[in-house]
Design an enzyme around this catalytic site. Sequence first.
Site, PDB file in Angstrom:
ATOM      1  NE  ARG A   1     -27.032  11.141 -23.221  1.00 26.45           N
ATOM      2  CZ  ARG A   1     -26.005  10.511 -23.783  1.00 26.45           C
ATOM      3  NH1 ARG A   1     -26.126   9.951 -24.968  1.00 26.45           N
ATOM      4  NH2 ARG A   1     -24.853  10.418 -23.148  1.00 26.45           N
TER       5      ARG A   1
ATOM      6  CG  ASP B   1     -24.938  12.970 -26.094  1.00 25.89           C
ATOM      7  OD1 ASP B   1     -25.365  12.587 -27.201  1.00 25.89           O
ATOM      8  OD2 ASP B   1     -23.772  12.796 -25.716  1.00 25.89           O
TER       9      ASP B   1
HETATM   10  C1  S3P Z   1     -19.069  11.588 -28.119  1.00 31.57           C
HETATM   11  C2  S3P Z   1     -19.429  12.442 -29.123  1.00 31.57           C
HETATM   12  C3  S3P Z   1     -20.813  12.758 -29.475  1.00 31.57           C
HETATM   13  C4  S3P Z   1     -21.778  12.278 -28.381  1.00 31.57           C
HETATM   14  C5  S3P Z   1     -21.454  10.919 -27.854  1.00 31.57           C
HETATM   15  C6  S3P Z   1     -20.059  10.926 -27.270  1.00 31.57           C
HETATM   16  C7  S3P Z   1     -17.634  11.374 -27.865  1.00 31.57           C
HETATM   17  O1  S3P Z   1     -21.152  12.119 -30.670  1.00 31.57           O
HETATM   18  O2  S3P Z   1     -23.097  12.285 -28.862  1.00 31.57           O
HETATM   19  O3  S3P Z   1     -22.384  10.523 -26.855  1.00 31.57           O
HETATM   20  O4  S3P Z   1     -17.288  10.844 -26.788  1.00 31.57           O
HETATM   21  O5  S3P Z   1     -16.819  11.729 -28.725  1.00 31.57           O
HETATM   22  P1  S3P Z   1     -20.853  12.799 -32.118  1.00 31.57           P
HETATM   23  O6  S3P Z   1     -19.392  12.829 -32.342  1.00 31.57           O
HETATM   24  O7  S3P Z   1     -21.551  11.890 -33.106  1.00 31.57           O
HETATM   25  O8  S3P Z   1     -21.455  14.164 -32.066  1.00 31.57           O
END
Ligand code: S3P
Length: 457
Positions: A414, A338
Site C-alpha cells: 500500500r 488500509d
Molecule cells: C482484514 C482486516 C484488517 C485489514 C486487512 C484485512 C480482514 O485487519 O487491515 O487488510 O479481511 O479481516 P485488522 O483486523 O488487523 O484490522
Amino acid sequence: MLDPAREGTPTPMTDRPPLLPATARRSPALAGHVGLPGDRSISHRALLLGGLASGETRISGLFEGDDVLYSAKAMRAFGARIDKAGGEWFVRGLGNGCLLEPEGVLDFGNSGTGARLAMGLAGVYDMTTWFRGDASLSRRPMGRVLDPLRLMGVQVESTPGDRLPLTLRGPKTAAPIAYRVPVPSAQVKSAVLLAGLNAPGVTTVIEPVPTRDHTEKMLRVFGAGVEIETDAGGLRHIRVEGQGRLTGQSVAVPGDPSAAAFVVVAALIVPGSDVVVENVLINPTRNGLFDTLLEMGASIEMSNRRSSGGEDVADLRVRASQLRGVTVPPERAPSMIDEHPVLAVAAAFAEGETLMQGLAESPPRESDRLALVAAGLRANGVDCEDGKDWLLVRGSPEGRGLGGKTVETGLDHRIAMSFLVMGLAAESAITVDDTGMISASFPQFVELMRGLGAEIE
Ligand code: S3P
C-alpha cells in the site's frame, strides 16, 4: 510428526525476488473505465467458508493474488477440493466440524488475514496445525488471535512474543466464549467467530468499534445461526451458534474498495481526470476513505447501485477536484484501516491541514506504516507531523514543490501504490524502491494505471 522447529521457520528473505523499483511522473489527465480485482477480505472468507461448508461453493470474481491463493492452499490441506474452471472457482467443502489434520506446515506468505482467520477456523479442532509466514508476517503480532483461542482450550507453541512460526493443538471439545475484542480488528473478530463454529453452544464477540462485517454477513449466507445486536452502550454483540450445518453457496466477489482507493485518489489529484471505477464494494465498514474524500470536496458520484452476494456494489465516477483539508475522527479509522497511506497522499494536494487520528492500529501491519508514510511524505517535500496514533499533513495544492525522491516501502504494497499515485501529480517524479509486493493486493495496478494515461515506468 513434523518437527516444527525445522519446518516452521519463516520464509527466508533470500527467497525474495530482487527489488523492482518504479518511477511515477506528472501525468496528463487520467481517463477511462476500469474494473478492479475482487475484494481480498471477501475472497479469503469465500474460500474458507466454501471449504468448510457441505456441498459445492462456486466463486466468481475471486481475487487471485498471492495472499488469497495461500488460503486456497490451506483449505486444500484441510481436505477441501478447490478447482478453477472457466474463470470461476469451485470448492467442494467437507462439512462443518470435518476439517482434516494437514500433513505439512501451512505457509501463509505475507497474508495476515489468511493466517489469522485459518488459526480461528482450525485451531479449535482436536488436531495439530503448524503455521508459518514470510519474514514480514513473522514480525506481526498473533497474540490478539491466540489469546481468545487459548480461552477456548487451544494450546499454543509459538515463537517468543506470539509470532509465527507457531503450532496450535486444539482441545477434545472447544469451549464457547464471550469475547470482547481489545483492539478494533476484523481479523480477531472473524477468528473467534470461525472458531465458534466448532464449539458447542453460542460464541459471542463483543465489538466496541464496528469493523468490516464480511464474516458475519457471509456466515449467514452459508446458513450459520448468527445474531447481531447493538446494546444501549453502543457495543455490538455478534453471536454464532456452534456446530450447525453450513451449505455451499454461489458467491460473486465485488471489486475491492481498498484497491479502488488508489485509482480514486489518482483521479482526484491529477488535473482534468475523469475516471469510472466499476463494481466497487459499498459497505459502511469499509468506506471511510470515500466518506472522508467527499468531506474534502471530492467529486465522486455513485451510480448503478445494486446488491451482489449479500453485499452492495456501485460504479464510481471520479473527477479531478481541489480538495480541502479536514479532521478525520478517530472512530472512523477502522473503516479505512488500509487507506491511511493513500489518504495522506490526497491530503498532500489539499488546501490546508488534514489531521488523521486513531491510527494506533497502523504499526503492527505489513510495515511500520505510519512512520514510513511520514518519512516518504517528508522526503518528497510534504510538510507533515506524526505522533503515536496521528498524522497531520499540510497540503500543497497542484503539488507545488513536491516529489523528487525515492521512497522506502518496507515491503508494504500500500505504501508502494500510494507513492506511485503521488508521483502522478507531484511537480517532480517519485520513485519507490520496490513494486514486487504489489501483487499481494493489486497485481494489475501498474498496467491499469498506465491504461488510464498514468506515466509509470
Ligand atoms: C482484514 C482486516 C484488517 C485489514 C486487512 C484485512 C480482514 O485487519 O487491515 O487488510 O479481511 O479481516 P485488522 O483486523 O488487523 O484490522
